[in-house]
Design an enzyme around this catalytic site. Structure first.
Site, PDB file in Angstrom:
ATOM      1  N   CYS A   1       0.868  -1.177   0.000  1.00  0.00           N
ATOM      2  CA  CYS A   1       0.000   0.000   0.000  1.00  0.00           C
ATOM      3  C   CYS A   1       0.901   1.221   0.000  1.00  0.00           C
ATOM      4  O   CYS A   1       1.729   1.386   0.908  1.00  0.00           O
ATOM      5  CB  CYS A   1      -0.903  -0.006   1.227  1.00  0.00           C
ATOM      6  SG  CYS A   1      -1.906   1.481   1.403  1.00  0.00           S
TER       7      CYS A   1
ATOM      8  N   CYS B   1      -5.195   6.764  -3.163  1.00  0.00           N
ATOM      9  CA  CYS B   1      -4.518   5.472  -3.287  1.00  0.00           C
ATOM     10  C   CYS B   1      -3.120   5.742  -3.822  1.00  0.00           C
ATOM     11  O   CYS B   1      -2.965   6.252  -4.941  1.00  0.00           O
ATOM     12  CB  CYS B   1      -5.292   4.551  -4.230  1.00  0.00           C
ATOM     13  SG  CYS B   1      -4.475   2.963  -4.526  1.00  0.00           S
TER      14      CYS B   1
END
Length: 274
Positions: free
Chosen positions: A75, A208
């Site tokens: 991530c 993101c």
């Protein structure tokens, strides 16, 4: 069960519960632990959980779990947040190396935020057809640590992110792992706007990191932008993607942006046992 110390951090609008798990205090035998901790209004609430664990290859290992409880390879926004966490808790200095399932990352704590050297993107595909329920779209894809599909569009505000995102995320062409989905508007050769549907969250998120990387790299490969690319996310926060184009892909990819501590506390058993 003893109380579990944690910190809540946010990176560009992605929020994470981060736990020092060097002494293995997280109850892995409780398979609902992550999903329950991440459930908003019922518990702490977050887009995911990050664990700092021991590594034989680097300063520590980052393990990342999406809000649905599934473990993902990496991530980007989480990488910045876990770097900030490790630094302020004395686990590392202001420069560090840490292990992820997508490779070894290097990060640096800056006055303005955190800059992380990510893994080089792989599996680039440009301008291929994708049939969804209403029509056939021309899309691009790349793995920037996790898989991403990118739609280039002009009217970003009108984009049906959740519907098209879900159709693409579960599309047969991207199974069994599924994919994240980004909708990108080119502002100029140095700036783009992005909205992202994230697998594991199964909804649009405010930002993101790996999606921002995918969007910036693919836009540059198409000749629409040049590095570094400023990516404005749905939260309004801007992430800067540094990279070099090479051999039909990109190398030396760095993700730069904020990583803010929101609060620190202790998880009581009621946070996951309900």
């Amino acid at each position: 069960m003893a109380k579990i110390p944690f910190m809540k951090l946010s990176g560009a609008g992605n929020d994470f519960v981060i736990i020092d798990n060097l002494k293995r205090i997280v109850p892995y035998e409780n398979t609902d632990f992550v999903a329950k901790i991440c459930e908003r209004r019922m518990s702490v609430g977050a887009d995911g959980i990050l664990l700092v664990e021991n590594s034989e290859q680097a300063d520590f290992k980052m393990r990342y779990f999406n809000a649905d409880g599934g473990e993902a390879e990496t991530c980007g926004n989480g990488a910045r947040c876990i770097s900030k966490f490790a630094h302020i808790n004395g686990i590392t200095s202001d420069r560090m190396r840490f292990e992820t399932k997508a490779g070894i990352y290097e990060s640096e704590i800056l006055k303005s935020g955190v800059k992380v050297r990510m893994s080089d993107p792989t599996d680039v595909r440009l301008n291929f057809p994708l049939r969804l329920e209403d029509c056939v779209y021309t899309v691009c894809s790349v793995n920037s640590g996790v898989p991403h599909v990118v739609f280039f569009i002009e009217d970003l505000e009108a984009a049906d992110v959740v519907n098209l995102g879900a159709q693409t995320r579960y599309h047969g062409d991207f199974q069994p792992a599924g994919t994240n989905v980004n909708f990108v508007r080119i502002k100029n050769e140095r700036e783009i706007d992005v909205r992202t549907y994230e697998r594991g969250v199964e909804d649009e998120t405010l930002a993101c990191g790996t999606g921002s990387i995918a969007s910036a790299v693919l836009s540059a490969l198409l000749g629409k932008t040049v590095a570094p690319v400023a990516v404005r996310t749905a939260s309004g926060a801007v992430l800067t993607i540094h990279f070099e184009l090479a051999d039909g892909g990109a190398k030396n990819v760095h993700l730069e942006g904020d990583a803010r501590v929101i609060y620190a506390g202790e998880l009581e058993e009621g946070a996951w046992n309900y």
